[in-house]
Design an enzyme around this catalytic site. Sequence first.
Site, PDB file in Angstrom:
ATOM      1  N   ARG A  32      25.446  49.955  46.903  1.00  0.00           N
ATOM      2  CA  ARG A  32      25.524  51.126  47.773  1.00  0.00           C
ATOM      3  C   ARG A  32      26.690  51.998  47.336  1.00  0.00           C
ATOM      4  NH1 ARG A  32      23.148  50.270  52.906  1.00  0.00           N
ATOM      5  NH2 ARG A  32      23.671  52.462  53.319  1.00  0.00           N
ATOM      6  N   HIS A  57      35.450  40.359  34.649  1.00  0.00           N
ATOM      7  CA  HIS A  57      34.730  40.470  33.378  1.00  0.00           C
ATOM      8  C   HIS A  57      34.043  41.834  33.353  1.00  0.00           C
ATOM      9  CE1 HIS A  57      32.016  38.292  30.218  1.00  0.00           C
ATOM     10  NE2 HIS A  57      32.032  39.593  29.998  1.00  0.00           N
ATOM     11  N   ARG A  59      31.991  44.755  32.045  1.00  0.00           N
ATOM     12  CA  ARG A  59      30.997  44.949  30.979  1.00  0.00           C
ATOM     13  C   ARG A  59      30.839  46.443  30.691  1.00  0.00           C
ATOM     14  NH1 ARG A  59      27.931  40.316  29.833  1.00  0.00           N
ATOM     15  NH2 ARG A  59      28.371  38.568  31.240  1.00  0.00           N
ATOM     16  N   HIS A  64      29.111  45.575  37.438  1.00  0.00           N
ATOM     17  CA  HIS A  64      29.896  45.041  38.564  1.00  0.00           C
ATOM     18  C   HIS A  64      31.320  45.608  38.499  1.00  0.00           C
ATOM     19  CE1 HIS A  64      30.343  42.145  35.302  1.00  0.00           C
ATOM     20  NE2 HIS A  64      29.198  41.557  35.573  1.00  0.00           N
ATOM     21  N   GLU A  88      38.321  39.046  31.017  1.00  0.00           N
ATOM     22  CA  GLU A  88      37.472  38.440  30.003  1.00  0.00           C
ATOM     23  C   GLU A  88      36.373  39.395  29.567  1.00  0.00           C
ATOM     24  OE1 GLU A  88      36.207  34.892  32.060  1.00  0.00           O
ATOM     25  OE2 GLU A  88      34.441  35.892  32.892  1.00  0.00           O
ATOM     26  N   HIS A 209      32.485  28.216  34.363  1.00  0.00           N
ATOM     27  CA  HIS A 209      31.063  28.544  34.392  1.00  0.00           C
ATOM     28  C   HIS A 209      30.304  27.452  35.142  1.00  0.00           C
ATOM     29  CE1 HIS A 209      28.286  31.670  32.902  1.00  0.00           C
ATOM     30  NE2 HIS A 209      27.374  30.752  33.198  1.00  0.00           N
ATOM     31  N   GLY A 232      33.657  31.982  39.922  1.00  0.00           N
ATOM     32  CA  GLY A 232      33.222  33.207  40.568  1.00  0.00           C
ATOM     33  C   GLY A 232      31.973  33.055  41.398  1.00  0.00           C
ATOM     34  N   HIS A 233      30.829  32.832  40.752  1.00  0.00           N
ATOM     35  CA  HIS A 233      29.547  32.879  41.451  1.00  0.00           C
ATOM     36  C   HIS A 233      29.513  31.904  42.624  1.00  0.00           C
ATOM     37  CE1 HIS A 233      25.192  33.651  41.774  1.00  0.00           C
ATOM     38  NE2 HIS A 233      25.134  32.381  42.127  1.00  0.00           N
TER      39      HIS A 233
END
EC number: 2.6.99.2
Length: 264
Positions: A32, A57, A59, A64, A88, A209, A232-233
Amino acid sequence: MNPLVAPEPLVHGGRTALSVNLNKVALLRNTRHLGIPSVTRAAQQVLEAGAQGITVHPRPDERHIRATDVTELAELLRAWPRIEFNIEGNPFHNLMDVIRAVRPHQATFVPDTVGQFTSDHGWSLPEDAGRLKAVIDETRVLGVRVSLFMDPEPGMMRAAAELGADRVELYTEAYASAWGTPRQDEVLQRYVRTAEAALAAGLEINAGHDLNRDNLSDFLRAVPGVMEVSIGHALIADALELGYAETVRDYQRCIQRAGVPAAR
């Protein structure tokens, strides 16, 4: 001298540090145009709850984390001298411009492609050594620690050290996938051997990870010398149910249950 750098003992306090990756907070915000949830507010809350680091991170497509997030986080962290900032990404895409501008405590080089869904492999050495050498040298001249994202391959650790890397971040998806299955111990031993090889080569060790509240303690209990885990996730998913503060405290309890201090 890097203006963000804090003395190493102040950063870690002798135990594996928890660095919270905020990419998924930014991913939700970007759906949004309201600016919520706030990446900097999330950073402040996880730090107040006891996280020792922030990871992003960025990109090239800014799906994000955006460039503005990086600068705002760097400014926020000036008020947190004990906290590490880890950025990273692929140094051959947009990462070096970010590192030059911000000079975080740590740059983690990851060999992902521009449109890659998520990081899914480490560097291959000696194949990638030639192109990595120059960016590692430049990053260290900037006063930024270099960590290479690596698969659990013991034979590559000395090559990483010879390139000038300070640390390796062990890519832990294979362990996470095997956790709770009959292959868990077999796969975990690959990480143990790799960590031992890294320490023997003079490298420090990070990991990340798919680590989560279920599998983190077992990993840290077995793998020697892990200075920092970047999560993170799973952590942000847990925070949707528990809130940032309780989630960070629970991950810190997982680290405490491992009962193994980081190597120095």
